[in-house]
Write a protein that holds these residues in place. Structure first.
Motif, PDB file in Angstrom:
ATOM      1  N   THR A   1      -4.719  17.506   6.291  1.00  0.00           N
ATOM      2  CA  THR A   1      -4.909  17.612   7.738  1.00  0.00           C
ATOM      3  C   THR A   1      -6.040  16.703   8.206  1.00  0.00           C
ATOM      4  OG1 THR A   1      -4.124  19.903   7.709  1.00  0.00           O
ATOM      5  CG2 THR A   1      -5.426  19.213   9.612  1.00  0.00           C
ATOM      6  N   ARG A   2      -7.142  16.717   7.479  1.00  0.00           N
ATOM      7  CA  ARG A   2      -8.299  15.881   7.858  1.00  0.00           C
ATOM      8  C   ARG A   2      -7.938  14.400   7.844  1.00  0.00           C
ATOM      9  NH1 ARG A   2     -11.389  13.715   4.140  1.00  0.00           N
ATOM     10  NH2 ARG A   2     -10.910  15.359   2.621  1.00  0.00           N
ATOM     11  N   LEU A   3      -7.251  13.944   6.797  1.00  0.00           N
ATOM     12  CA  LEU A   3      -6.911  12.530   6.680  1.00  0.00           C
ATOM     13  C   LEU A   3      -5.900  12.100   7.738  1.00  0.00           C
ATOM     14  CD1 LEU A   3      -6.665  12.293   2.780  1.00  0.00           C
ATOM     15  CD2 LEU A   3      -8.416  11.237   4.237  1.00  0.00           C
ATOM     16  N   ASN A   4      -4.934  12.960   8.035  1.00  0.00           N
ATOM     17  CA  ASN A   4      -3.917  12.606   9.026  1.00  0.00           C
ATOM     18  C   ASN A   4      -4.438  12.667  10.452  1.00  0.00           C
ATOM     19  OD1 ASN A   4      -1.032  12.107   7.921  1.00  0.00           O
ATOM     20  ND2 ASN A   4      -1.826  13.756   6.636  1.00  0.00           N
ATOM     21  N   ASP A   5      -5.457  13.503  10.685  1.00  0.00           N
ATOM     22  CA  ASP A   5      -6.004  13.638  12.040  1.00  0.00           C
ATOM     23  C   ASP A   5      -7.118  12.650  12.340  1.00  0.00           C
ATOM     24  OD1 ASP A   5      -4.253  15.688  12.449  1.00  0.00           O
ATOM     25  OD2 ASP A   5      -5.732  17.304  12.296  1.00  0.00           O
ATOM     26  N   ALA A   6      -7.603  11.925  11.344  1.00  0.00           N
ATOM     27  CA  ALA A   6      -8.728  11.010  11.539  1.00  0.00           C
ATOM     28  C   ALA A   6      -8.337   9.850  12.455  1.00  0.00           C
ATOM     29  CB  ALA A   6      -9.206  10.468  10.191  1.00  0.00           C
ATOM     30  N   ASP A   7      -9.216   9.518  13.397  1.00  0.00           N
ATOM     31  CA  ASP A   7      -8.956   8.414  14.323  1.00  0.00           C
ATOM     32  C   ASP A   7      -8.819   7.076  13.595  1.00  0.00           C
ATOM     33  OD1 ASP A   7      -9.056  10.164  16.454  1.00  0.00           O
ATOM     34  OD2 ASP A   7     -11.175   9.757  16.897  1.00  0.00           O
ATOM     35  N   THR A   8      -9.483   6.939  12.468  1.00  0.00           N
ATOM     36  CA  THR A   8      -9.462   5.672  11.735  1.00  0.00           C
ATOM     37  C   THR A   8      -8.208   5.468  10.900  1.00  0.00           C
ATOM     38  OG1 THR A   8     -10.715   6.733   9.948  1.00  0.00           O
ATOM     39  CG2 THR A   8     -11.971   5.517  11.610  1.00  0.00           C
ATOM     40  N   GLN A   9      -7.351   6.490  10.805  1.00  0.00           N
ATOM     41  CA  GLN A   9      -6.070   6.416  10.085  1.00  0.00           C
ATOM     42  C   GLN A   9      -6.241   5.872   8.659  1.00  0.00           C
ATOM     43  OE1 GLN A   9      -4.086   4.107  13.429  1.00  0.00           O
ATOM     44  NE2 GLN A   9      -2.432   5.506  12.898  1.00  0.00           N
ATOM     45  N   PRO A  10      -7.036   6.539   7.835  1.00  0.00           N
ATOM     46  CA  PRO A  10      -7.252   6.030   6.478  1.00  0.00           C
ATOM     47  C   PRO A  10      -6.001   6.003   5.620  1.00  0.00           C
ATOM     48  CG  PRO A  10      -8.140   8.258   6.711  1.00  0.00           C
ATOM     49  CD  PRO A  10      -7.780   7.788   8.084  1.00  0.00           C
ATOM     50  N   MET A  11      -4.986   6.815   5.951  1.00  0.00           N
ATOM     51  CA  MET A  11      -3.765   6.834   5.140  1.00  0.00           C
ATOM     52  C   MET A  11      -2.732   5.807   5.600  1.00  0.00           C
ATOM     53  SD  MET A  11      -3.269  10.896   4.390  1.00  0.00           S
ATOM     54  CE  MET A  11      -1.890  10.609   3.290  1.00  0.00           C
ATOM     55  N   LEU A  12      -3.015   5.076   6.670  1.00  0.00           N
ATOM     56  CA  LEU A  12      -2.143   3.985   7.080  1.00  0.00           C
ATOM     57  C   LEU A  12      -2.405   2.790   6.163  1.00  0.00           C
ATOM     58  CD1 LEU A  12      -0.218   2.430   8.964  1.00  0.00           C
ATOM     59  CD2 LEU A  12      -2.212   1.928  10.410  1.00  0.00           C
ATOM     60  N   ASN A  13      -1.368   2.338   5.471  1.00  0.00           N
ATOM     61  CA  ASN A  13      -1.504   1.157   4.618  1.00  0.00           C
ATOM     62  C   ASN A  13      -1.404  -0.074   5.514  1.00  0.00           C
ATOM     63  OD1 ASN A  13      -1.323  -0.944   2.764  1.00  0.00           O
ATOM     64  ND2 ASN A  13      -0.070   0.241   1.334  1.00  0.00           N
ATOM     65  N   ARG A  14      -2.555  -0.500   6.027  1.00  0.00           N
ATOM     66  CA  ARG A  14      -2.563  -1.604   6.981  1.00  0.00           C
ATOM     67  C   ARG A  14      -2.054  -2.910   6.371  1.00  0.00           C
ATOM     68  NH1 ARG A  14      -6.645   1.920   8.750  1.00  0.00           N
ATOM     69  NH2 ARG A  14      -6.931   1.947  11.023  1.00  0.00           N
ATOM     70  N   ALA A  15      -2.210  -3.073   5.078  1.00  0.00           N
ATOM     71  CA  ALA A  15      -1.789  -4.318   4.424  1.00  0.00           C
ATOM     72  C   ALA A  15      -0.275  -4.489   4.434  1.00  0.00           C
ATOM     73  CB  ALA A  15      -2.318  -4.362   2.989  1.00  0.00           C
ATOM     74  N   LEU A  16       0.455  -3.371   4.268  1.00  0.00           N
ATOM     75  CA  LEU A  16       1.915  -3.421   4.193  1.00  0.00           C
ATOM     76  C   LEU A  16       2.605  -2.817   5.407  1.00  0.00           C
ATOM     77  CD1 LEU A  16       2.561  -2.346   0.477  1.00  0.00           C
ATOM     78  CD2 LEU A  16       2.333  -4.660   1.401  1.00  0.00           C
ATOM     79  N   ARG A  17       1.947  -1.860   6.062  1.00  0.00           N
ATOM     80  CA  ARG A  17       2.604  -1.117   7.148  1.00  0.00           C
ATOM     81  C   ARG A  17       1.963  -1.354   8.511  1.00  0.00           C
ATOM     82  NH1 ARG A  17       7.373   0.247   6.022  1.00  0.00           N
ATOM     83  NH2 ARG A  17       7.280   1.835   7.641  1.00  0.00           N
ATOM     84  N   GLY A  18       0.783  -1.967   8.550  1.00  0.00           N
ATOM     85  CA  GLY A  18       0.150  -2.275   9.824  1.00  0.00           C
ATOM     86  C   GLY A  18       0.755  -3.538  10.416  1.00  0.00           C
ATOM     87  N   THR A  19       1.156  -3.495  11.680  1.00  0.00           N
ATOM     88  CA  THR A  19       1.705  -4.675  12.346  1.00  0.00           C
ATOM     89  C   THR A  19       0.814  -5.035  13.532  1.00  0.00           C
ATOM     90  OG1 THR A  19       3.200  -3.265  13.644  1.00  0.00           O
ATOM     91  CG2 THR A  19       4.087  -4.270  11.629  1.00  0.00           C
ATOM     92  N   TYR A  20       0.459  -6.305  13.611  1.00  0.00           N
ATOM     93  CA  TYR A  20      -0.504  -6.799  14.594  1.00  0.00           C
ATOM     94  C   TYR A  20       0.031  -8.067  15.249  1.00  0.00           C
ATOM     95  CZ  TYR A  20      -3.646  -4.130  11.491  1.00  0.00           C
ATOM     96  OH  TYR A  20      -4.228  -3.172  10.712  1.00  0.00           O
ATOM     97  N   PRO A  21      -0.389  -8.354  16.494  1.00  0.00           N
ATOM     98  CA  PRO A  21      -0.128  -9.696  17.005  1.00  0.00           C
ATOM     99  C   PRO A  21      -0.916 -10.695  16.152  1.00  0.00           C
ATOM    100  CG  PRO A  21      -1.612  -8.487  18.466  1.00  0.00           C
ATOM    101  CD  PRO A  21      -1.128  -7.508  17.450  1.00  0.00           C
ATOM    102  N   PRO A  22      -0.248 -11.704  15.583  1.00  0.00           N
ATOM    103  CA  PRO A  22      -0.962 -12.596  14.662  1.00  0.00           C
ATOM    104  C   PRO A  22      -1.825 -13.636  15.338  1.00  0.00           C
ATOM    105  CG  PRO A  22       1.338 -13.230  14.813  1.00  0.00           C
ATOM    106  CD  PRO A  22       1.190 -11.968  15.613  1.00  0.00           C
ATOM    107  N   GLY A  23      -1.718 -13.757  16.664  1.00  0.00           N
ATOM    108  CA  GLY A  23      -2.570 -14.703  17.361  1.00  0.00           C
ATOM    109  C   GLY A  23      -2.395 -16.126  16.851  1.00  0.00           C
ATOM    110  N   SER A  24      -3.486 -16.862  16.828  1.00  0.00           N
ATOM    111  CA  SER A  24      -3.409 -18.292  16.531  1.00  0.00           C
ATOM    112  C   SER A  24      -3.037 -18.605  15.092  1.00  0.00           C
ATOM    113  CB  SER A  24      -4.745 -18.958  16.876  1.00  0.00           C
ATOM    114  OG  SER A  24      -4.937 -18.964  18.277  1.00  0.00           O
ATOM    115  N   THR A  25      -3.101 -17.638  14.174  1.00  0.00           N
ATOM    116  CA  THR A  25      -2.617 -17.919  12.822  1.00  0.00           C
ATOM    117  C   THR A  25      -1.127 -18.242  12.842  1.00  0.00           C
ATOM    118  OG1 THR A  25      -2.211 -15.559  12.369  1.00  0.00           O
ATOM    119  CG2 THR A  25      -4.363 -16.467  11.729  1.00  0.00           C
ATOM    120  N   PHE A  26      -0.419 -17.746  13.849  1.00  0.00           N
ATOM    121  CA  PHE A  26       1.015 -18.004  13.966  1.00  0.00           C
ATOM    122  C   PHE A  26       1.300 -19.466  14.323  1.00  0.00           C
ATOM    123  CE2 PHE A  26       5.208 -17.898  16.006  1.00  0.00           C
ATOM    124  CZ  PHE A  26       5.930 -17.147  15.090  1.00  0.00           C
ATOM    125  N   LYS A  27       0.294 -20.175  14.779  1.00  0.00           N
ATOM    126  CA  LYS A  27       0.486 -21.582  15.149  1.00  0.00           C
ATOM    127  C   LYS A  27       0.919 -22.427  13.954  1.00  0.00           C
ATOM    128  CE  LYS A  27      -2.684 -21.245  19.038  1.00  0.00           C
ATOM    129  NZ  LYS A  27      -4.059 -21.495  19.548  1.00  0.00           N
TER     130      LYS A  27
END
Length: 492
Positions: free
Chosen positions: A192-218
């Motif tokens: 419960t603590r890990l899933n409720d945390a604002d920082t989302q520690p259980m989100l695998n940002r490397a594989l599951r996080g999606t972001y606008p890539p900005g200028s790296t997409f150039k």
């Protein structure tokens, strides 16, 4: 008297027939349903009745098993759990398995029939000794990535371009998967603590996080412009004005850098000119851009490493104004850190993108080979000449442009910064991106490609730039990877 005996015998026979029929019903007709019933604890008792096989990094296990002497006897343990959590995932008696624990569960749990065949053993319950999963990770590169993020929200992925082997995969902030291994109130409270945390520690940002890539997409847009013939000479003026009005609108696209009016592709990459790259994306056209971006791996929902990877997206239907923004990594364009590491790796490897992978091989507990993961080509993304031009431009970014903080002594480094806007009206603090590759002095080819993203809501807006925040992290990871490998001497 004999009549009574006959009646009793018939009655007993009927009872035996009824018992037999019930046994057939329970063990045959209802077996599957009863096996899967939530109240049936026998599969769990069997599953956790023996130590689980280990996941290895650099020849050393980063997992273990603890004998609890309870009904579910063995719990999973983790060495440096937060460091490797994005790779291992967790194996929980309560919440199941994720990461490599889930993707390679058959080997680790001992249920893979190939383990018993190799050992000359068979188990009536389908479970033998758990095998081992040997990862592709470089321990020093993994530590450098984790230390570089220093608890800030973000992710780092490093790949060996010639093989696709993932050398580092870090998501931050992280968590200790050992907290979820067992049962009881303590485990449920941790969940419960890990899933409720604002920082989302259980989100695998490397594989599951999606972001606008900005200028790296150039870099992707530059590849499309060169491959399509829209740009024949990267050093020639582009003919694209600054500011640039988005087609069909009254909105003008600005630049952060000076000198972008009618700038060449070379200048636009070195100093990250929005106007030139947006205009080139429109000239390439939607069909041409889609052909290139999908060769890099965008819009692929089937990618596995073998853990599942979120789909990186580039819209298949949009107007020219939206295409212009998408071509600089904005609008609806999204990417995982792994995807952007794949972009850098394709450039570094002469235009050939290798399929990324986290597992080198699986073995029995005593080291006998079960499977070996071969190097596989994902796609021929671009011609060798286009890749060579892009490498040269990325080197200029580090030598004289916005990526100077990624430079390494004794190595050639190419990179691209990115500061991606997000939020309503782009008022959210931007994400800092940096993608790069590095080639040791005497190596024939680059030995590492990396992507770094930092989403730090606590930092000054002026400090959140790919060159200022993400580039030094990339530099430290590449230094560690080159020191631990052959620097790319094996080539393609």
């Amino acid at each position: 008297m004999s009549r009574q005996i006959r009646h009793t015998a018939v009655f007993c026979l009927l009872l035996l027939v009824a018992l037999f029929a019930n046994a057939v019903r329970v063990q045959g007709v209802q077996a599957g349903r009863l096996d899967g019933h939530p109240g049936n604890v026998r599969p769990s008792v069997q599953r956790f009745g023996a130590p689980r096989g280990d996941i290895l990094v650099g020849g050393s296990p980063v997992t273990g098993s603890r004998d609890t002497r309870q009904r579910l006897r063995y719990e999973r343990t983790y060495t440096q759990g937060p460091l490797y959590a994005p790779v291992t995932g967790f194996a929980s008696q309560t919440y199941g398995s994720t990461g490599l624990e889930g993707a390679e569960d058959g080997v680790l749990s001992g249920s893979d029939p190939r383990l018993g065949t190799l050992l000359g053993e068979s188990s009536p319950h389908g479970l033998g000794r758990g095998g081992r999963v040997v990862t592709t990770l470089d321990a020093s590169a993994q530590r450098a990535a984790y230390a570089g993020l220093a608890g800030r929200r973000g992710a780092v992925v490093a790949v060996e371009p010639a093989s696709g082997r993932i050398l580092a995969l870090v998501s931050s902030p992280s968590y200790d998967p050992g907290e979820l291994s067992g049962t009881g109130d303590q485990v449920r409270d941790a969940w419960t603590r890990l899933n409720d945390a604002d920082t989302q520690p259980m989100l695998n940002r490397a594989l599951r996080g999606t972001y606008p890539p900005g200028s790296t997409f150039k870099i992707v847009t530059a590849a499309a412009a060169l491959e399509s013939g829209v740009v024949k000479d990267p050093g020639a003026p582009s003919g694209i004005p600054s500011p640039y009005r988005l087609p069909g609108t009254r909105t003008s696209l600005p630049n952060e850098a000076d000198g972008c009016d009618d700038a060449s592709l070379e200048y636009a990459i070195t100093w990250s000119c929005n106007t030139v790259m947006a205009g080139l994306g429109v000239k390439v056209g939607l069909a041409g851009m889609l052909d290139t971006v999908e060769r890099f791996g965008f819009n692929d929902a089937s990618l596995r490493v073998p853990s599942a990877v979120a789909k990186s997206t580039f819209d298949r239907h949009m107007g020219e104004d939206q295409l212009a923004l998408s071509s600089i990594g904005q609008f609806d364009t999204t990417a995982t850190p792994l995807q952007m590491a794949m972009v850098s790796a394709a450039v570094a490897n002469g235009g050939v993108l290798r399929h990324p992978r986290l597992v080198d091989r699986t073995t029995t507990a005593d080291g006998r080979l079960v499977t070996h993961e071969p190097d596989r080509t994902y796609e021929r993304v671009m011609s060798p000449s286009t890749a060579s031009e892009l490498r040269r431009m990325m080197v200029d970014v580090v030598r004289s442009g916005t990526g100077g903080r990624a430079a390494l002594k004794g190595a050639t480094v190419g990179g691209k910064t990115g500061t991606a806007q997000h939020g309503v009206a782009n008022k959210g603090l931007p994400y800092a991106w940096f993608i790069a590759w590095a080639q040791a002095k005497h190596a024939a080819w680059p030995g590492v490609a990396v992507a770094v993203v930092v989403e730090d809501a606590e930092a000054d807006r002026a400090d959140i730039t790919g060159g200022g925040v993400a580039a030094p992290i990339a530099g430290s990871v590449m230094r560690a990877a080159l020191a631990g490998g052959d620097g790319g001497a094996a080539g393609r």
